[in-house]
Write an enzyme that holds these catalytic residues in place. Structure first.
Site, PDB file in Angstrom:
ATOM      1  N   ARG A  55     -19.732  -2.095   5.827  1.00  0.00           N
ATOM      2  CA  ARG A  55     -18.569  -2.231   6.710  1.00  0.00           C
ATOM      3  C   ARG A  55     -18.677  -3.522   7.513  1.00  0.00           C
ATOM      4  NH1 ARG A  55     -18.656   0.180  11.288  1.00  0.00           N
ATOM      5  NH2 ARG A  55     -19.554   2.106  10.506  1.00  0.00           N
ATOM      6  N   TYR A 107       9.168  -7.717   8.491  1.00  0.00           N
ATOM      7  CA  TYR A 107       8.717  -6.665   7.584  1.00  0.00           C
ATOM      8  C   TYR A 107       8.753  -5.321   8.325  1.00  0.00           C
ATOM      9  CZ  TYR A 107       5.597  -3.925   4.661  1.00  0.00           C
ATOM     10  OH  TYR A 107       5.073  -2.939   3.881  1.00  0.00           O
ATOM     11  N   LYS A 204       0.372  -9.582  -1.959  1.00  0.00           N
ATOM     12  CA  LYS A 204       1.534 -10.265  -2.549  1.00  0.00           C
ATOM     13  C   LYS A 204       1.090 -11.544  -3.280  1.00  0.00           C
ATOM     14  CE  LYS A 204       3.370  -6.914  -0.154  1.00  0.00           C
ATOM     15  NZ  LYS A 204       3.881  -7.056   1.199  1.00  0.00           N
TER      16      LYS A 204
HETATM   17  C1  LIG Z   1       3.794  -6.247   2.469  1.00  0.00           C
HETATM   18  C2  LIG Z   1       3.850  -6.954   3.758  1.00  0.00           C
HETATM   19  C3  LIG Z   1       3.043  -6.570   4.838  1.00  0.00           C
HETATM   20  C4  LIG Z   1       2.140  -5.358   4.790  1.00  0.00           C
HETATM   21  O1  LIG Z   1       1.097  -5.573   3.874  1.00  0.00           O
HETATM   22  P1  LIG Z   1       0.359  -4.386   3.073  1.00  0.00           P
HETATM   23  O2  LIG Z   1      -0.652  -5.140   2.280  1.00  0.00           O
HETATM   24  O3  LIG Z   1       1.402  -3.695   2.261  1.00  0.00           O
HETATM   25  O4  LIG Z   1      -0.228  -3.479   4.089  1.00  0.00           O
HETATM   26  C5  LIG Z   1       3.127  -7.310   6.001  1.00  0.00           C
HETATM   27  N1  LIG Z   1       3.967  -8.362   6.118  1.00  0.00           N
HETATM   28  C6  LIG Z   1       4.753  -8.754   5.097  1.00  0.00           C
HETATM   29  C7  LIG Z   1       5.655  -9.918   5.282  1.00  0.00           C
HETATM   30  C8  LIG Z   1       4.739  -8.056   3.888  1.00  0.00           C
HETATM   31  O5  LIG Z   1       5.551  -8.426   2.894  1.00  0.00           O
END
Ligand SMILES: *Cc1c(COP(=O)(O)O)cnc(C)c1O
Length: 409
Positions: A55, A107, A204
């Site tokens: 961790r 978001y 992403k």
């Molecule tokens: C998807 C997303 C998040 C959250 O991320 P996760 O990896 O799904 O927890 C935060 N900000 C933006 C702009 C996103 O597209």
């Protein structure tokens, strides 16, 4: 071969492949091993090779964190189990009574975190339209602790003037958080423009293959780094080594992917603009986008996201979504494969309809995450899908399809 560290002046693509990494000292493996372990043998009490419990630290995660810091021009990268885990870590910096300013087109998970989990600790939150930096200035208070925005918003793809917002926020000593998920360090490096914390949902573009969830924070300030590193260990939302490795692998192709994402997106945006079934196309690379000039100045390209309003409202949008074969109907973005979605009923469904209408998330709006397939195939796929809309529009023009464009931007 020495470990390539943060001080090296190699170019972006080179650092995305090598920063924080070296052939494995044990057997010479060229890629960083997945150190799938929870703990580490100690030679004597407290005598170890820098890692005692996973961790607190893991060599695969360290390689990723150093690579991210290098790409963003930071001194420290701190990885979390998701983008929301990274957002929560920032929330731990707040004290009861603090005030924060959040850009109003964010978001959905961000207002969910702040309104439902953080507000109960007596943190006061103002949502303002940060596309005008003076709105941020007007909302600032002596106790404003954070100013939070996304470098490119979702799904309207507005671009925030990072240095203008940072300059105003710093007059009261607020920390500036830039969620750069939609742009990646390939397009913009917010720390260079005055942001204090860069946030990524590495799920992403950084990972780029829709196969892992991970978040990260990148900072330059040593004290801030230490505080966030402590949160990582104390609150414990750490990523597993396999996920860290998947993102590390994704980063190696970030620059070639981003170039292809945006070349395809530019071509598709132009194609959509000429489609009779499309009322408006939102892409920062088009010169009618409200932030085209800012985006040209602030970013290295315009990214791979496009939104478009289909004539005929939700019904027509659903028809398009139901007819694509290459564009997969799914939430999320930034992967090699093209995705398509309907914000009003998917990613932005939690926003009340009135509010959606007020900010311009129309029922006919679709959002495309343009992948890196062949441009001609993607366009052919959309052309086929749009054939259904054109014919219908002539029969039944809806109320919404007559809304003037200027009223919804
Ligand atoms: C998807 C997303 C998040 C959250 O991320 P996760 O990896 O799904 O927890 C935060 N900000 C933006 C702009 C996103 O597209």
């Amino acid at each position: 071969m020495a470990r390539i560290g943060l001080d090296d002046t190699w170019g972006f693509a080179t650092r995305s492949i090598h920063a924080g990494q070296q052939p494995d000292p044990a057997y010479g493996a060229v890629t960083t091993p997945i150190y799938q372990t929870s703990t580490y043998a100690q030679e004597g009490v407290g005598i170890h090779k820098g890692y005692d419990y996973a961790r607190s630290g893991n060599p695969t995660r360290t390689a990723l964190e150093e690579c991210l810091a290098s790409l963003e021009g930071g001194t420290d990268g701190i990885a979390f189990s998701s983008g929301m885990g990274a957002e929560s870590a920032i929330a731990y910096l707040l004290r009861s009574g603090d005030h924060i300013i959040v850009h109003d087109d964010c978001y959905g998970g961000t207002p969910r975190l702040f309104n439902h989990l953080i507000a109960k600790f007596d943190v006061r939150i103002d949502y303002v339209d940060a596309t005008n930096p003076d709105n941020v200035r007007r909302a600032l208070r002596p106790d404003t602790r954070l100013v939070w925005f996304e470098t490119m918003t979702n799904p309207l793809l507005r671009v925030i003037d990072i240095s203008a917002v940072a300059e105003r926020a710093h007059t009261v000593g607020a920390l500036v958080v830039a969620d750069s998920t939609f742009t990646s360090p390939y397009l913009v490096r917010p720390l260079d423009l005055g942001a204090d914390i860069v946030l990524h949902s590495a799920t992403k573009y950084l990972g780029g293959h829709s196969d892992a969830i991970l978040g990260a924070l990148i900072v330059r300030d040593a004290d801030l780094a230490q505080q966030l590193r402590f949160v990582q260990k104390a609150a414990g939302a750490v990523p597993g080594p396999l996920d860290a490795w998947l993102i590390l692998r994704g980063l190696k192709t970030l620059s070639v992917r981003m170039r292809q994402h945006q070349a395809n997106a530019q071509a598709i945006a132009r194609f959509l603009r000429d489609q009779p079934g499309v009322m408006r196309v939102i892409y920062p690379g088009l010169d009618d986008h409200p932030d085209h000039a800012l985006a040209s100045r602030q970013m290295r390209g315009f990214g791979g996201m496009i939104s478009a309003e289909v004539a005929g409202g939700k019904e027509a949008a659903y028809r398009v979504l139901g007819r694509t074969r290459l564009f997969t109907l799914a939430e999320s973005l930034g992967g090699v494969e093209s995705l398509i979605e309907h914000p009003a009923s998917m990613t932005h469904a939690s926003i009340p309809a009135e509010r959606r209408a007020a900010i311009g998330v129309a029922d006919g709006l679709i959002r495309l995450s343009v992948g890196i397939e062949d441009e001609a195939d993607l366009i052919a796929d959309l052309r086929r899908a749009f054939e259904s809309v054109e014919t219908r529009r002539i029969d039944t023009p809806s109320e919404e399809s007559r809304t003037p464009i200027s009223s919804v931007v």
